[in-house]
Structures are given as C-alpha cells and as structure tokens.
Motif scaffolding. Structure first.
Motif, PDB file in Angstrom:
ATOM      1  N   LEU A   5      -9.210   7.406  -4.484  1.00 30.59           N
ATOM      2  CA  LEU A   5      -9.848   6.537  -3.630  1.00 30.59           C
ATOM      3  C   LEU A   5     -10.431   5.127  -4.148  1.00 30.59           C
ATOM      4  CD1 LEU A   5     -11.632   8.599  -0.784  1.00 30.59           C
ATOM      5  CD2 LEU A   5      -9.511   7.198  -0.698  1.00 30.59           C
ATOM      6  N   GLN A   6     -10.754   5.277  -5.376  1.00 33.97           N
ATOM      7  CA  GLN A   6     -11.537   4.224  -6.072  1.00 33.97           C
ATOM      8  C   GLN A   6     -10.505   3.176  -6.319  1.00 33.97           C
ATOM      9  OE1 GLN A   6     -14.543   4.583  -6.631  1.00 33.97           O
ATOM     10  NE2 GLN A   6     -14.421   6.545  -5.766  1.00 33.97           N
ATOM     11  N   SER A   7      -9.191   3.222  -6.450  1.00 30.89           N
ATOM     12  CA  SER A   7      -8.377   2.328  -6.665  1.00 30.89           C
ATOM     13  C   SER A   7      -7.420   1.937  -5.229  1.00 30.89           C
ATOM     14  CB  SER A   7      -7.220   2.810  -7.667  1.00 30.89           C
ATOM     15  OG  SER A   7      -6.342   4.034  -7.018  1.00 30.89           O
ATOM     16  N   ILE A   8      -7.787   2.325  -3.953  1.00 33.27           N
ATOM     17  CA  ILE A   8      -7.278   2.016  -2.548  1.00 33.27           C
ATOM     18  C   ILE A   8      -7.061   0.444  -2.465  1.00 33.27           C
ATOM     19  CG2 ILE A   8      -9.397   1.887  -1.260  1.00 33.27           C
ATOM     20  CD1 ILE A   8      -7.952   3.207   1.107  1.00 33.27           C
ATOM     21  N   PRO A   9      -5.773   0.057  -2.102  1.00 34.58           N
ATOM     22  CA  PRO A   9      -5.568  -1.468  -1.977  1.00 34.58           C
ATOM     23  C   PRO A   9      -6.242  -2.025  -0.883  1.00 34.58           C
ATOM     24  CG  PRO A   9      -3.714  -0.116  -1.236  1.00 34.58           C
ATOM     25  CD  PRO A   9      -4.505   0.836  -1.968  1.00 34.58           C
ATOM     26  N   PRO A  10      -6.613  -3.214  -0.896  1.00 36.11           N
ATOM     27  CA  PRO A  10      -7.513  -3.963   0.133  1.00 36.11           C
ATOM     28  C   PRO A  10      -6.421  -3.991   1.550  1.00 36.11           C
ATOM     29  CG  PRO A  10      -7.351  -5.529  -2.034  1.00 36.11           C
ATOM     30  CD  PRO A  10      -6.316  -4.279  -2.234  1.00 36.11           C
ATOM     31  N   THR A  11      -5.309  -3.939   1.473  1.00 32.37           N
ATOM     32  CA  THR A  11      -4.515  -3.913   2.677  1.00 32.37           C
ATOM     33  C   THR A  11      -4.828  -2.646   3.525  1.00 32.37           C
ATOM     34  OG1 THR A  11      -2.846  -3.015   1.405  1.00 32.37           O
ATOM     35  CG2 THR A  11      -2.797  -5.389   1.889  1.00 32.37           C
ATOM     36  N   GLY A  43       0.723  -1.342  -0.006  1.00 28.62           N
ATOM     37  CA  GLY A  43      -0.002   0.086   0.005  1.00 28.62           C
ATOM     38  C   GLY A  43       0.661   1.299   0.158  1.00 28.62           C
ATOM     39  N   THR A  44       2.137   1.219   0.133  1.00 29.29           N
ATOM     40  CA  THR A  44       3.001   2.442   0.018  1.00 29.29           C
ATOM     41  C   THR A  44       2.684   3.305  -1.157  1.00 29.29           C
ATOM     42  OG1 THR A  44       4.441   1.343   1.721  1.00 29.29           O
ATOM     43  CG2 THR A  44       5.326   3.274   0.495  1.00 29.29           C
ATOM     44  N   ALA A  45       2.841   2.745  -2.443  1.00 26.73           N
ATOM     45  CA  ALA A  45       3.010   3.434  -3.597  1.00 26.73           C
ATOM     46  C   ALA A  45       1.606   4.122  -3.580  1.00 26.73           C
ATOM     47  CB  ALA A  45       3.105   2.472  -4.653  1.00 26.73           C
ATOM     48  N   TRP A  46       0.391   3.642  -3.345  1.00 25.02           N
ATOM     49  CA  TRP A  46      -0.727   4.424  -3.208  1.00 25.02           C
ATOM     50  C   TRP A  46      -1.001   5.539  -2.430  1.00 25.02           C
ATOM     51  CZ3 TRP A  46      -4.850   5.658  -0.151  1.00 25.02           C
ATOM     52  CH2 TRP A  46      -6.045   5.806  -0.755  1.00 25.02           C
ATOM     53  N   THR A  64     -14.844   4.032  16.775  1.00 28.59           N
ATOM     54  CA  THR A  64     -15.779   3.065  16.934  1.00 28.59           C
ATOM     55  C   THR A  64     -15.471   1.815  15.888  1.00 28.59           C
ATOM     56  OG1 THR A  64     -16.931   4.282  14.978  1.00 28.59           O
ATOM     57  CG2 THR A  64     -17.343   4.993  17.435  1.00 28.59           C
ATOM     58  N   GLY A  65     -14.273   1.845  15.034  1.00 32.15           N
ATOM     59  CA  GLY A  65     -13.967   0.814  14.223  1.00 32.15           C
ATOM     60  C   GLY A  65     -14.419   0.978  12.912  1.00 32.15           C
ATOM     61  N   ARG A  66     -15.165   2.150  12.566  1.00 30.33           N
ATOM     62  CA  ARG A  66     -15.632   2.513  11.417  1.00 30.33           C
ATOM     63  C   ARG A  66     -14.529   2.329  10.092  1.00 30.33           C
ATOM     64  NH1 ARG A  66     -20.880   6.055  12.700  1.00 30.33           N
ATOM     65  NH2 ARG A  66     -21.827   4.908  14.129  1.00 30.33           N
ATOM     66  N   SER A  67     -15.104   2.510   9.125  1.00 29.66           N
ATOM     67  CA  SER A  67     -14.031   2.413   7.696  1.00 29.66           C
ATOM     68  C   SER A  67     -13.423   3.636   7.432  1.00 29.66           C
ATOM     69  CB  SER A  67     -14.943   1.700   6.405  1.00 29.66           C
ATOM     70  OG  SER A  67     -13.988   2.211   5.514  1.00 29.66           O
ATOM     71  N   VAL A  68     -12.258   3.857   7.358  1.00 28.27           N
ATOM     72  CA  VAL A  68     -11.549   5.346   7.112  1.00 28.27           C
ATOM     73  C   VAL A  68     -11.723   5.706   5.565  1.00 28.27           C
ATOM     74  CG1 VAL A  68      -9.326   6.435   6.573  1.00 28.27           C
ATOM     75  CG2 VAL A  68      -9.587   4.796   8.435  1.00 28.27           C
ATOM     76  N   LEU A  69     -12.110   4.717   4.666  1.00 31.46           N
ATOM     77  CA  LEU A  69     -12.503   4.682   3.248  1.00 31.46           C
ATOM     78  C   LEU A  69     -14.021   5.398   3.120  1.00 31.46           C
ATOM     79  CD1 LEU A  69     -12.000   4.255   0.397  1.00 31.46           C
ATOM     80  CD2 LEU A  69     -12.945   2.051   0.569  1.00 31.46           C
ATOM     81  N   PHE A  70     -14.747   4.797   4.082  1.00 30.48           N
ATOM     82  CA  PHE A  70     -16.312   5.335   3.887  1.00 30.48           C
ATOM     83  C   PHE A  70     -16.203   6.829   4.463  1.00 30.48           C
ATOM     84  CE2 PHE A  70     -19.892   6.341   6.597  1.00 30.48           C
ATOM     85  CZ  PHE A  70     -21.030   6.087   5.517  1.00 30.48           C
ATOM     86  N   SER A  74      -9.348  19.191  -6.272  1.00 26.63           N
ATOM     87  CA  SER A  74     -10.139  18.708  -5.090  1.00 26.63           C
ATOM     88  C   SER A  74     -10.919  17.333  -5.549  1.00 26.63           C
ATOM     89  CB  SER A  74     -11.175  19.629  -4.690  1.00 26.63           C
ATOM     90  OG  SER A  74     -10.538  20.818  -3.925  1.00 26.63           O
ATOM     91  N   CYS A  75     -11.079  17.313  -6.932  1.00 29.61           N
ATOM     92  CA  CYS A  75     -11.641  15.954  -7.392  1.00 29.61           C
ATOM     93  C   CYS A  75     -10.624  14.946  -7.449  1.00 29.61           C
ATOM     94  CB  CYS A  75     -12.295  16.274  -8.892  1.00 29.61           C
ATOM     95  SG  CYS A  75     -13.683  17.343  -8.922  1.00 29.61           S
ATOM     96  N   LEU A  76      -9.350  15.191  -7.555  1.00 31.35           N
ATOM     97  CA  LEU A  76      -8.305  14.213  -7.615  1.00 31.35           C
ATOM     98  C   LEU A  76      -8.324  13.119  -6.612  1.00 31.35           C
ATOM     99  CD1 LEU A  76      -5.276  16.162  -9.034  1.00 31.35           C
ATOM    100  CD2 LEU A  76      -6.956  14.739 -10.301  1.00 31.35           C
ATOM    101  N   PRO A  77      -8.425  13.569  -5.141  1.00 33.71           N
ATOM    102  CA  PRO A  77      -8.330  12.683  -4.289  1.00 33.71           C
ATOM    103  C   PRO A  77      -9.609  11.617  -4.036  1.00 33.71           C
ATOM    104  CG  PRO A  77      -8.735  14.681  -3.093  1.00 33.71           C
ATOM    105  CD  PRO A  77      -8.475  15.003  -4.612  1.00 33.71           C
ATOM    106  N   LEU A  78     -10.715  12.216  -4.577  1.00 34.63           N
ATOM    107  CA  LEU A  78     -12.031  11.386  -4.535  1.00 34.63           C
ATOM    108  C   LEU A  78     -11.916  10.351  -5.715  1.00 34.63           C
ATOM    109  CD1 LEU A  78     -14.756  11.141  -3.290  1.00 34.63           C
ATOM    110  CD2 LEU A  78     -15.541  12.707  -5.276  1.00 34.63           C
TER     111      LEU A  78
END
Length: 403
Positions: A395-401, A211-214, A272-278, A388-392
């Motif tokens: 996020l679509q390609s975030i690795p499963p790790t 996940g480092t490159a991402w 609370t353990g919720r997803s960072v991605l969400f 500001s659209c770039l990070p959104l």
C-alpha cells in the motif's frame, strides 16, 4: 426492479453457491472420511475455471444477455442433478458436478460484472460492491454452513432442490429487470463486436490502463495469510473433536455472518466518500494482530482445549468481519481501476483483475494443507503472519490515480 441492486444481488447470491459447497460442505465430508489436509487442500483445483475468466471474457462480451441467462439456468440444472445423487455414492460424482458448476459460474460472473460496471455510477460503487460481496457471501453461507447444518434434518436431495430453485429465481429476476436487460442491450448492440478485439487492443487497453500493474500485484497478495488461516483453523478444530454440525454453525453460518456484516460496514464507510487507502491500512493492521493471537492460541490447543476452542472461534469471527470490510474495499478499488481503462476493454480488464484475485486465494488455500502437514502448525502459521505483512507494505506504493 427498476433499481439494479436487487437483481444484481440475486445473481451474486446464487454465484456464491458453488463456493459454499466447495469450501464449507466438501472439506468436512472429506475429513470425516479420513482424507489428509493435503488432499483436502488440493480439491481447491476445482476453482481452476475462475482463473480462466479473462480468456473467455471477449466471448461473453459478445453476448452478455445470452450467456447470463444460459449459465444461470444451467447452474440450476446442475443442482437438480446433484439432488439425484445419493450421499453414499461418494464425493467423486459431486466433485465433477462442482467443477461444471464452477465453469458455468465463472461465465455468469463475467456477464454480471460487465453489467455492474456499466450500470453503477461512480457514487454507487461503494454500495454496489457491498451488495455484490454481501450477496455472494450470503449465498456461500446458505450452501456451505447452512447445508452442512441442515443436512441431517432436510436431507441431501431437499438441499440441492432448494439451491436449484434459487438459480431459477435469479434467472426470472434478471429477465424482469429493465435496469439489467436494458444495459445488456445497449452495451452489446451487434452481439459480436467484442469478439473482434485484437491482442494489441487487450495489451494496450487492459495492461496499460493507469494503476493496473499495481492493482494486479495487490489482488494477488492481499489475502494470502488470511486464506491459509481461515482454511486450516476449522479443520484443526475438527481434529480436536469439534463436530461437523458445530463447525457448520461457527465456521459456516456465524463466521460468514460476521463477514457479511463487515462487508456492509465497508460499503457504508465508502459511501461517505472516505479514502479506500485509509480504510485498508487500518484493517490490515487489525487483521495482522488477530492472526498473531490466533497463532498463540493454536500453540496451546492441546493443553486447555475448551478455553482455546472458544478463543479460536472468536478469532474466526473477528477475522471474517475484517475480511468482509477488506473485500468490499478491494472490489471497489478494482472497479475504480477498471473505469480508467478504455470502455471497449473494461469487461476484459475487470475479468483479469477478478481472475487474479481468485488466483491469489485459491493457490494458497490449496497449498496451506501441504504447509501444515510438512512444517507443522506453528511454523506454517508464522509464515501466514509474514505473508499478511505484504499487502500493508504494498500500500505504500499505491499510484495517485487510485487514491
């Protein structure tokens, strides 16, 4: 003092002092002296030492405790020296001292981050990073908007003496904390082992960690448009007659207060353990909407000034709140990524990510004044919206790790 949160919080608090002086106090002083937005933006080059953290992280790893105490104490001495400079002496001596403070603060940051990665357990990352971000921003509030607001009341000398006392208190807290001192002694038994890290260890252990490159790409782009907006809007309001004291309250104290509140909300949400991605997806959409509204208000700045000014101040508050939540979530994501690297290079790994995070913010903050001067307000803020659209999208390609 057996808990790591209080001493870590004090160390991150004083770490925010140079940033507050640089971003809150210096730009307003320069603008009141007639400097252009381009020249003010280029003073961000003083942040250069933060971009070099990765290069000297093995040196700091070789003596964490020594570098932590020496760098924090030396920062207190720098503030004491600043108190001896009369405000009428100009900004050049202060700028040189600020550069030295950035060098020392970046050294301190490597040492504190190394301790935080080692001390905090997985379930403590959300709260620990909330403490880190909140304390850092609180420090920047005190030395930026707070100093700007109280400059006329307390005077230049008293403000910097108070900051110096803060650094010395942080040194005392670190020395009295078994949670931090014990970690440094355990993590650095030989005092020089990490200086023997070879280049292939860094490449293999740092760059090849899952996940480092991402994450490297993400931290470079996640604040681009936001930084341009937050840097330029206060200065544009200053051009419209808003006083430095008003900016100190709205753009310094209140805005960063909202940012701190956002950081707290982010830490509690992640606890609370919720997803960072969400969390990040929703925040990026809200931030984009706020930036669109801000751009519309700026296009009407010359027509109904009073109403537009209030609207812009409100968008700054919302923007800073969202930025606080995003920053806490991002630093949690960075630390989660670092934990997947081999333990022998985790300090260098986290230093690389945090250096790139600073690079993304500083470079765009430095050129945002050039963009506004050359393209105009509407065109430059339209560019901020696109960025500001770039990070959104990223996020679509975030690795499963990293989920």
């Amino acid at each position: 003092m057996s808990s790591p949160y209080l001493p870590l919080g004090l160390l991150y608090l004083v770490q925010g002092f140079p940033y507050g002086l640089q971003s809150g106090l210096l730009p307003v002083l320069l603008r009141t002296q007639g400097l252009s937005l381009s020249h003010i933006g280029l003073t961000r080059a003083l942040y250069l030492p933060w971009l070099l953290k990765f290069l000297w992280s093995p040196l700091v790893e070789g003596g964490r405790w020594r570098w932590l105490v020496l760098s924090t104490g030396a920062l207190g001495v720098c503030c004491a020296l600043c108190s001896l400079l009369p405000l009428q002496a100009g900004v050049s001596p202060v700028a040189w001292l600020l550069l030295l403070m950035h060098i020392l603060s970046s050294l301190q940051d490597v040492a504190v981050d190394a301790v935080a990665v080692g001390v905090l357990r997985q379930e403590q990352l959300g709260l620990g990073n909330m403490v880190q971000v909140v304390a850092y921003k609180l420090g920047s509030v005190l030395s930026g908007g707070g100093a700007l607001t109280l400059l006329g009341l307390l005077g230049w000398r008293a403000i910097f003496l108070i900051l110096a006392m803060g650094y010395f208190l942080a040194v005392l807290s670190a020395c009295c904390s078994p949670a931090l001192k014990g970690e440094n002694q355990q993590g650095d038994p030989k005092g020089h082992a990490s200086c023997d890290l070879r280049l292939r260890d860094l490449v293999g252990g740092v760059l090849r960690a899952p996940g480092t490159a991402w994450t490297m790409a993400y931290v470079l782009i996640y604040k681009l448009g936001e930084q341009g907006s937050l840097t330029m809007v206060p200065l544009l309001l200053l051009d419209q007659g808003v006083s430095p004291a008003e900016l100190g309250i709205w753009s310094g104290i209140l805005s960063l207060g909202f940012s701190i509140a956002g950081s707290c909300v982010g830490g509690l949400f992640l606890r609370t353990g919720r997803s960072v991605l969400f969390l990040l997806r929703g925040l990026f959409i809200l931030r984009l909407s706020c930036l669109l509204l801000q751009t519309l208000l700026l296009s009407s700045l010359g027509r109904d000034t009073s109403i537009v000014k209030v609207g812009l101040f409100l968008t700054l508050l919302i923007q800073n709140f969202l930025a606080g939540v995003i920053t806490t979530a991002t630093f949690t994501l960075m630390m989660h990524c670092t934990r997947q690297a081999p333990s022998r290079v985790q300090v260098s790994h986290y230093s690389l990510l945090s250096s790139l995070e600073v690079l993304g913010k500083v470079v765009f903050s430095a050129v945002s004044g050039l963009l506004v001067d050359s393209l105009g307000v509407s065109s430059s803020f339209s560019l901020f919206i696109l960025l500001s659209c770039l990070p959104l999208l990223h996020l679509q390609s975030i690795p499963p790790t990293l989920h």
